[in-house]
Write an enzyme that holds these catalytic residues in place. Structure first.
Site, PDB file in Angstrom:
ATOM      1  N   ALA A  28      67.661  69.845  10.248  1.00 23.31           N
ATOM      2  CA  ALA A  28      67.060  70.204   8.954  1.00 23.31           C
ATOM      3  C   ALA A  28      67.558  69.260   7.873  1.00 23.31           C
ATOM      4  O   ALA A  28      68.745  69.205   7.579  1.00 23.31           O
ATOM      5  CB  ALA A  28      67.409  71.646   8.602  1.00 23.31           C
ATOM      6  N   GLU A  98      60.686  70.528  -3.580  1.00 24.79           N
ATOM      7  CA  GLU A  98      59.818  70.236  -2.449  1.00 24.79           C
ATOM      8  C   GLU A  98      58.459  70.882  -2.673  1.00 24.79           C
ATOM      9  O   GLU A  98      58.270  71.641  -3.640  1.00 24.79           O
ATOM     10  CB  GLU A  98      60.459  70.727  -1.139  1.00 24.79           C
ATOM     11  CG  GLU A  98      61.774  70.012  -0.825  1.00 24.79           C
ATOM     12  CD  GLU A  98      62.427  70.480   0.456  1.00 24.79           C
ATOM     13  OE1 GLU A  98      61.880  71.399   1.105  1.00 24.79           O
ATOM     14  OE2 GLU A  98      63.476  69.940   0.818  1.00 24.79           O
ATOM     15  N   HIS A 227      54.379  70.104  10.282  1.00 21.93           N
ATOM     16  CA  HIS A 227      54.947  69.324   9.176  1.00 21.93           C
ATOM     17  C   HIS A 227      54.066  68.103   8.962  1.00 21.93           C
ATOM     18  O   HIS A 227      53.705  67.404   9.915  1.00 21.93           O
ATOM     19  CB  HIS A 227      56.382  68.895   9.491  1.00 21.93           C
ATOM     20  CG  HIS A 227      57.136  68.473   8.278  1.00 21.93           C
ATOM     21  ND1 HIS A 227      56.880  67.288   7.626  1.00 21.93           N
ATOM     22  CD2 HIS A 227      58.115  69.080   7.574  1.00 21.93           C
ATOM     23  CE1 HIS A 227      57.676  67.194   6.576  1.00 21.93           C
ATOM     24  NE2 HIS A 227      58.436  68.262   6.523  1.00 21.93           N
ATOM     25  N   ARG A 273      52.595  72.736   2.742  1.00 20.65           N
ATOM     26  CA  ARG A 273      52.505  71.966   3.979  1.00 20.65           C
ATOM     27  C   ARG A 273      51.176  72.128   4.701  1.00 20.65           C
ATOM     28  O   ARG A 273      50.657  71.181   5.293  1.00 20.65           O
ATOM     29  CB  ARG A 273      53.655  72.358   4.915  1.00 20.65           C
ATOM     30  CG  ARG A 273      54.995  71.871   4.428  1.00 20.65           C
ATOM     31  CD  ARG A 273      56.118  72.350   5.316  1.00 20.65           C
ATOM     32  NE  ARG A 273      57.403  71.830   4.843  1.00 20.65           N
ATOM     33  CZ  ARG A 273      58.574  72.151   5.366  1.00 20.65           C
ATOM     34  NH1 ARG A 273      58.617  72.999   6.378  1.00 20.65           N
ATOM     35  NH2 ARG A 273      59.681  71.646   4.892  1.00 20.65           N
ATOM     36  N   HIS A 334      56.038  71.992  13.748  1.00 18.91           N
ATOM     37  CA  HIS A 334      57.333  72.012  13.070  1.00 18.91           C
ATOM     38  C   HIS A 334      58.003  73.378  13.073  1.00 18.91           C
ATOM     39  O   HIS A 334      59.190  73.494  13.397  1.00 18.91           O
ATOM     40  CB  HIS A 334      57.134  71.543  11.624  1.00 18.91           C
ATOM     41  CG  HIS A 334      58.395  71.474  10.823  1.00 18.91           C
ATOM     42  ND1 HIS A 334      59.448  70.646  11.165  1.00 18.91           N
ATOM     43  CD2 HIS A 334      58.765  72.112   9.679  1.00 18.91           C
ATOM     44  CE1 HIS A 334      60.421  70.780  10.279  1.00 18.91           C
ATOM     45  NE2 HIS A 334      60.040  71.675   9.376  1.00 18.91           N
ATOM     46  N   GLU A 358      64.257  81.515  13.163  1.00 25.73           N
ATOM     47  CA  GLU A 358      62.880  81.150  13.465  1.00 25.73           C
ATOM     48  C   GLU A 358      62.273  81.985  14.585  1.00 25.73           C
ATOM     49  O   GLU A 358      61.056  82.113  14.674  1.00 25.73           O
ATOM     50  CB  GLU A 358      62.808  79.662  13.825  1.00 25.73           C
ATOM     51  CG  GLU A 358      61.404  79.100  13.869  1.00 25.73           C
ATOM     52  CD  GLU A 358      61.362  77.604  14.086  1.00 25.73           C
ATOM     53  OE1 GLU A 358      60.262  77.086  14.320  1.00 25.73           O
ATOM     54  OE2 GLU A 358      62.430  76.948  14.028  1.00 25.73           O
ATOM     55  N   ARG A 369      55.199  79.145   5.730  1.00 23.58           N
ATOM     56  CA  ARG A 369      56.541  79.140   5.159  1.00 23.58           C
ATOM     57  C   ARG A 369      56.655  78.147   4.005  1.00 23.58           C
ATOM     58  O   ARG A 369      56.239  76.997   4.117  1.00 23.58           O
ATOM     59  CB  ARG A 369      57.576  78.774   6.230  1.00 23.58           C
ATOM     60  CG  ARG A 369      58.978  78.579   5.669  1.00 23.58           C
ATOM     61  CD  ARG A 369      59.980  78.328   6.757  1.00 23.58           C
ATOM     62  NE  ARG A 369      59.834  77.052   7.435  1.00 23.58           N
ATOM     63  CZ  ARG A 369      60.308  75.896   6.981  1.00 23.58           C
ATOM     64  NH1 ARG A 369      60.931  75.841   5.812  1.00 23.58           N
ATOM     65  NH2 ARG A 369      60.150  74.795   7.688  1.00 23.58           N
TER      66      ARG A 369
END
Length: 524
Positions: A28, A98, A227, A273, A334, A358, A369
């Site tokens: 990560a 982000e 991702h 994402r 991802h 997860e 997420r």
């Protein structure tokens, strides 16, 4: 974190399928989302999480996780985690941003946050006298006790209590019985179900598959996060280009140098994402190109090297200087937003079985997420599960470990056809990428369903005739998870979050604002 919090009250066996550092956590890069800035608030973090989750988040869960974030971060700092600091005196945390976040709130350790957190925790684990670490061991299945219930003339069997697990040692291939009054799954995700993934080789959905076979409820497995930006290079494997790069101003461009994200979202390169991954997928299908590009070369070189030392160094290995040229990137599987259903304390619906991280479906992520909420969730639920276990021990006293039957492989033989295993691995990962990927359709899903049913029958026959080996265990698990993803995706007749179906391009709150829940049917 769970092991550290319960180890003073009993012994803990920590089983990990390869080395302890081999995990998604260790890879990560971005950080941990948490509210520390005066211009930020819990409400804003909650709203950003709900927006990303596209209508399926559990609001109570989101509020709890967000509000507990700062305390869990401080706990990590007390355990020796060295996050980046800001200011001349270094008296504040350096906060990045982000995609999907409305404020800077990403606590990070350069671009190697997971590695820093995991190393600090492992240092503590290895020093604790009550924790025994079993590296290179892989769980085969959970051990459960059955409760038989008779209603009229019908007797049903429900696997009610978890008592431990059967575990195989990689070197000797011996299967041992691990008996325990409490079992916790922290087995990570299932990225290896897909041909292209940012995940390490260990991510084969083991916890989800084992819990499902034992009778636990699973949910929302159609929501696989791709991702948007994995490094595209023939010699690179599973290397992620963190979302934080876009958070620092990187721009997605096509082969002609044209920025394209404004065509897909008002948030442009800071969209969530799912939006960015579909945009890249669309651009690649339109152009026929192998990759798009992520460009941060307009930023000062010294800032890029300071903020992203790991990414800069790794790209240089492949001849890419990110301070001077764009990075070729493609989407890759991802993160699994669904998983084993748990309550607010991490408990599954099998007694004495917990799930965190997860492998769990807690209600935090919904249909997608939010970036850097994953490590946050893992920390909060590890703490919640530990509190629950300690309360249970205090109420009931220490539970005696029940004698359990040894592993039975009578009637099996050593395999002389491992080609079935290797072929099965390749076939599952390709069909999932081609038919159950970023964009789906009813026709693709039906093809995938028929094929996985055939593969499952082959695996079932092979499993009961030959001695188990790690590759077979993992094949069995990715096949189970693949089947569950297909089942969930085919059931949801809309597009929401990470699930996009060409036949149903719109979100349908009237009929589908609900979880997709699956539970194995037992025949009594």
């Amino acid at each position: 974190m769970f092991a550290l919090k319960v180890a003073d009250h009993g012994t803990v066996a920590l089983v990990t399928k390869k080395k302890a550092v081999d995990s998604n956590t260790n890879l990560a890069q971005g950080g941990i989302a948490s509210v520390f800035d005066q211009g930020d608030s819990f409400d804003l973090h909650v709203q950003d999480t709900l927006a990303a989750g596209d209508g399926l988040c559990n609001v109570d869960v989101v509020e709890r996780v967000v509000k507990e974030g700062p305390a869990r971060i401080r706990e990590l700092i007390d355990l020796g985690v060295r996050f980046n600091r800001r200011g001349a005196a270094g008296d504040g945390l350096d906060l990045g941003r982000e995609g999907g976040h409305s404020r800077n709130r990403i606590v990070h350790a350069h671009d190697m946050t997971g590695r820093e957190v995991e190393q600090a925790l492992l240092d503590q684990v290895r020093r604790h006298p009550n924790i025994q670490l079993f590296e290179n061991h892989i769980a085969v299945d959970l051990i459960t006790r059955s409760t038989r219930i008779k209603r009229g003339q019908v007797t049903t069997t429900h696997e009610d209590f978890c008592c431990g697990a059967y575990v195989i040692e990689r070197r000797t291939l011996q299967v041992d019985t691990f008996a325990a009054p409490i079992t916790l799954l922290a087995t990570g995700g299932a990225g290896k179900v897909y041909l292209y993934t940012s995940n390490p080789d260990i991510a084969t959905g083991d916890g989800i598959a084992m819990a499902y076979r034992a009778g636990a409820t699973v949910a929302n497995l159609e929501f696989v996060q791709f991702h948007p930006t994995c490094l595209f290079h023939p010699k690179a494997k599973n290397f992620l280009i963190s979302e934080a790069v876009r958070g620092e101003g990187a721009v997605l461009i096509d082969a002609e140098g044209r920025p394209f994200m404004a065509d897909y979202s008002s948030q442009k390169d800071l969209a969530c994402r799912d939006v960015v991954a579909r945009a890249i997928d669309t651009e690649l299908k339109k152009s026929g190109a192998d990759a798009v590009f992520l460009d941060i070369s307009h930023k000062p070189a010294e800032i890029i090297r300071e903020r992203f030392p790991n990414i800069h160094a790794k790209c240089l290995e492949y001849g890419i200087d990110i301070t001077r040229e764009p990075i070729p990137v493609v989407p890759a599987a991802h993160y699994m937003c669904g998983g084993v259903v748990t309550d607010i304390q991490g408990r599954t619906d099998i007694h004495n079985l917990y799930a965190v991280g997860e492998t769990a479906c807690t209600g935090l992520h919904g249909a997608n997420r939010l970036a850097s909420n994953s490590l946050l969730e893992a920390l909060v639920y590890a703490d919640a599960a530990a509190r629950s276990v300690l309360e249970q021990m205090q109420s009931n006293g220490k539970q005696a470990v029940q004698p359990l039957p040894p592993w039975d492989d009578v009637g099996t033989s050593d395999s002389d056809e491992m080609i079935m295993v290797t072929h099965g691995w390749d076939e599952i990962r390709r069909l999932m990428w081609n038919y159950v990927g970023i964009v789906r359709s009813d026709k693709r899903l039906e093809r995938a369903r028929r094929r996985i049913e055939f593969i499952q029958n082959e695996i079932h026959d092979y499993y009961w005739h030959f001695k188990v080996v790690p590759d077979l265990i993992e094949l069995r698990n990715i096949a189970t998870v693949a089947e569950l993803i297909i089942q969930c995706a085919a059931h949801r007749k809309e597009s929401r979050g990470l699930h996009y179906n060409l036949q149903y391009p719109q979100r349908d709150d009237r009929r589908w604002q609900k979880d997709t829940v699956v539970r194995r049917k037992f025949v009594g």
